[in-house]
Design a protein around this motif. Structure first.
Motif, mmCIF file in Angstrom:
data_model
loop_
_atom_site.group_PDB
_atom_site.id
_atom_site.type_symbol
_atom_site.label_atom_id
_atom_site.label_comp_id
_atom_site.label_asym_id
_atom_site.label_seq_id
_atom_site.Cartn_x
_atom_site.Cartn_y
_atom_site.Cartn_z
ATOM 1 N N GLN A 317 26.869 35.541 95.837
ATOM 2 C CA GLN A 317 27.742 36.147 96.979
ATOM 3 C C GLN A 317 28.982 35.049 97.201
ATOM 4 O O GLN A 317 29.899 35.373 97.480
ATOM 5 C CB GLN A 317 26.927 36.402 98.093
ATOM 6 C CG GLN A 317 25.867 37.706 97.857
ATOM 7 C CD GLN A 317 25.145 37.728 99.212
ATOM 8 O OE1 GLN A 317 24.345 37.231 99.583
ATOM 9 N NE2 GLN A 317 25.599 39.010 99.921
ATOM 10 N N VAL A 318 28.533 33.988 97.246
ATOM 11 C CA VAL A 318 29.551 32.708 97.494
ATOM 12 C C VAL A 318 30.568 32.725 96.396
ATOM 13 O O VAL A 318 31.700 32.682 96.699
ATOM 14 C CB VAL A 318 28.986 31.327 97.653
ATOM 15 C CG1 VAL A 318 29.881 30.106 97.693
ATOM 16 C CG2 VAL A 318 27.878 31.405 98.826
ATOM 17 N N ARG A 319 30.285 32.811 95.225
ATOM 18 C CA ARG A 319 30.996 32.793 94.164
ATOM 19 C C ARG A 319 31.948 34.010 94.059
ATOM 20 O O ARG A 319 33.261 33.874 93.817
ATOM 21 C CB ARG A 319 30.364 32.851 92.701
ATOM 22 C CG ARG A 319 29.755 31.374 92.254
ATOM 23 C CD ARG A 319 29.440 31.319 90.851
ATOM 24 N NE ARG A 319 28.205 32.264 90.771
ATOM 25 C CZ ARG A 319 27.070 31.817 90.689
ATOM 26 N NH1 ARG A 319 26.633 30.797 91.057
ATOM 27 N NH2 ARG A 319 26.066 32.654 90.542
ATOM 28 N N ALA A 320 31.327 35.301 94.480
ATOM 29 C CA ALA A 320 32.207 36.438 94.580
ATOM 30 C C ALA A 320 33.260 36.406 95.600
ATOM 31 O O ALA A 320 34.455 36.973 95.332
ATOM 32 C CB ALA A 320 31.289 37.671 94.791
ATOM 33 N N GLU A 321 33.090 35.825 96.665
ATOM 34 C CA GLU A 321 33.677 35.594 97.891
ATOM 35 C C GLU A 321 34.939 34.673 97.528
ATOM 36 O O GLU A 321 36.096 34.990 97.559
ATOM 37 C CB GLU A 321 33.022 35.119 99.002
ATOM 38 C CG GLU A 321 32.379 36.141 99.790
ATOM 39 C CD GLU A 321 31.358 35.611 100.832
ATOM 40 O OE1 GLU A 321 30.981 34.482 100.855
ATOM 41 O OE2 GLU A 321 31.301 36.267 101.937
ATOM 42 N N THR A 322 34.594 33.630 96.689
ATOM 43 C CA THR A 322 35.734 32.738 96.192
ATOM 44 C C THR A 322 36.612 33.332 95.257
ATOM 45 O O THR A 322 37.778 32.952 95.172
ATOM 46 C CB THR A 322 34.907 31.544 95.487
ATOM 47 O OG1 THR A 322 34.063 30.794 96.510
ATOM 48 C CG2 THR A 322 35.921 30.466 94.985
ATOM 49 N N GLU A 323 36.223 34.254 94.483
ATOM 50 C CA GLU A 323 36.949 35.064 93.512
ATOM 51 C C GLU A 323 37.540 36.140 94.094
ATOM 52 O O GLU A 323 38.250 36.815 93.129
ATOM 53 C CB GLU A 323 36.069 35.397 92.286
ATOM 54 C CG GLU A 323 35.486 33.987 91.431
ATOM 55 C CD GLU A 323 34.654 34.191 90.634
ATOM 56 O OE1 GLU A 323 34.264 35.438 90.382
ATOM 57 O OE2 GLU A 323 33.771 33.263 89.955
ATOM 58 N N GLY A 324 37.245 36.545 95.320
ATOM 59 C CA GLY A 324 38.046 37.613 95.744
ATOM 60 C C GLY A 324 37.267 38.951 95.594
ATOM 61 O O GLY A 324 37.949 39.897 95.594
ATOM 62 N N ARG A 325 36.055 38.847 95.140
ATOM 63 C CA ARG A 325 35.258 40.132 94.647
ATOM 64 C C ARG A 325 34.245 40.448 96.054
ATOM 65 O O ARG A 325 33.927 39.607 96.755
ATOM 66 C CB ARG A 325 34.403 39.953 93.559
ATOM 67 C CG ARG A 325 35.245 39.856 92.239
ATOM 68 C CD ARG A 325 34.333 39.556 91.211
ATOM 69 N NE ARG A 325 33.740 38.267 90.919
ATOM 70 C CZ ARG A 325 32.517 37.909 91.042
ATOM 71 N NH1 ARG A 325 31.495 39.159 91.531
ATOM 72 N NH2 ARG A 325 31.987 36.907 91.189
ATOM 73 N N PRO A 326 33.821 41.497 96.137
ATOM 74 C CA PRO A 326 33.098 42.111 97.506
ATOM 75 C C PRO A 326 31.476 41.137 96.884
ATOM 76 O O PRO A 326 31.177 41.255 95.943
ATOM 77 C CB PRO A 326 32.766 43.499 97.196
ATOM 78 C CG PRO A 326 34.044 44.026 96.401
ATOM 79 C CD PRO A 326 34.195 42.916 95.294
ATOM 80 N N PRO A 327 31.081 40.622 98.014
ATOM 81 C CA PRO A 327 29.780 39.841 97.824
ATOM 82 C C PRO A 327 28.504 40.920 98.095
ATOM 83 O O PRO A 327 27.765 40.447 98.933
ATOM 84 C CB PRO A 327 29.925 38.922 99.280
ATOM 85 C CG PRO A 327 30.749 39.696 100.238
ATOM 86 C CD PRO A 327 31.604 40.655 99.450
#
Length: 351
Positions: A317-327
């Motif tokens: 989830q943290v990676r998704a947020e960093t990449e601008g994707r839904p967590p």
């Protein structure tokens, strides 16, 4: 994902002003009790969480995890927490314990309030030791909070949510076969309520083993705490004309405590007068006199696995947020596991 409900939605459905909704949900004393109750019911039905939670969730660092327990008097949770801490400590995530069945007594209102608090406090994830309502599991998912169930099954609707459970039917059958080897013909199972999802498979396994051995199984249900177990066991044993069983099977640590206290007070010797066995190992079980025969689920190892699964999901989830994707929490088929339990044979069964 569907639009999250707003304060205005609650206002419209409850038929009151936004100001009244805000005051009622904020604990204001100038709202009538009946109005407050209606607003709370509407907010709960809509899955509404106050806007301050939404604001804080945008800044979520995903740094804390909550373990939901069902009466912390059970030593099972102590070993479970050891395993959870072992995994999370190196990640710098903190662990918070929330007991939603204090002293063994559960209410849906406490569950609902606790889930709301978890969302507002920005918990990163939940390890639940008690089956939550389908509505609350969905609410946590709507707010991108992953859940891992341990020692309990997720609600039937949550088909993808991770769970680490024990094959309690097989474990109970194994225990029952051992009791049959002692030629016990009357078994008393001191059991917690069926709200705890492990109750029914444990009873089922004991019934199967008793039937195969030609033994009679008596089931005594009590609240999930030591005091209730003591009272129920006392009443059962002291019913006029009742013949004592050959063996008592305690459903968990609190019920074992209450059972042992009664037997000790009445001078009933273990195992000379009545054999005693229990579910769930605990550190001082081999130090009792006599040492206690137990079914051991290995809760520390379960805690390690649960925390490992939850950490992987949160990290993704943290990676998704960093990449601008839904967590959105990402669950895998292998996140659902069923383990076997060990039978640790000691002297309390008569061995």
């Amino acid at each position: 994902m569907a639009k999250k409900p707003t304060l205005r939605d609650v206002s419209q459905h409850a038929g009151v002003s936004i100001y009244t909704v805000s005051r009622a949900l904020g604990g204001g004393q100038d709202v009538a009790a009946s109005t407050r109750e209606r607003i709370l019911q509407v907010a709960n039905a809509l899955g509404y969480v106050p806007n301050r939670a939404a604001q804080e969730l945008r800044k979520n660092t995903r740094s804390s995890v909550t373990v939901l327990t069902a009466s912390t008097s059970n030593a099972y949770y102590l070993d479970l927490m050891k395993g959870v801490q072992r995994v999370l400590r190196p990640t710098s995530r903190t662990v918070v314990v929330a007991d939603i069945a204090a002293e063994g007594r559960y209410t849906r209102a406490v569950e609902d309030a606790t889930v709301q608090q978890l969302i507002q406090s920005r918990t990163a994830g939940v390890i639940a030791t008690l089956t939550l309502s389908a509505q609350n599991v969905k609410l946590l998912d709507d707010w991108d909070i992953p859940v891992v169930f341990v020692d309990s099954a997720p609600p039937a609707e949550a088909t993808q949510v991770p769970s680490l459970t024990t094959d309690n039917v097989a474990a109970s059958v194994r225990l029952g076969r051992h009791l049959a080897e002692h030629r016990f013909t009357s078994w008393l199972f001191v059991a917690y309520p069926t709200l705890w999802s492990t109750r029914e498979p444990r009873e089922q396994g004991l019934r199967e083993a008793a039937a195969a051995a030609g033994a009679e199984l008596h089931v005594l249900e009590t609240d999930n705490d030591e005091a209730s177990a003591f009272d129920q066991v006392r009443d059962w044993f002291e019913t006029p004309g009742r013949v004592p069983p050959d063996v008592v099977v305690a459903g968990n640590n609190p019920l074992l405590h209450g059972t042992m206290r009664y037997l000790r007070e009445k001078g009933i010797r273990i195992p000379q007068d009545i054999a005693l066995v229990a579910f769930d190992e605990f550190p001082w079980a081999p130090l009792l006199d006599p040492p206690l025969t137990v079914v051991n689920e290995g809760s520390e190892a379960i805690g390690v696995e649960a925390a490992t699964i939850l950490s992987r999901i949160i990290d993704e989830q943290v990676r998704a947020e960093t990449e601008g994707r839904p967590p959105k929490p990402k669950y895998l088929p292998e996140d659902r596991q069923v383990a076997s339990a060990d039978l640790i044979i000691r002297a309390s069964c008569g061995c």
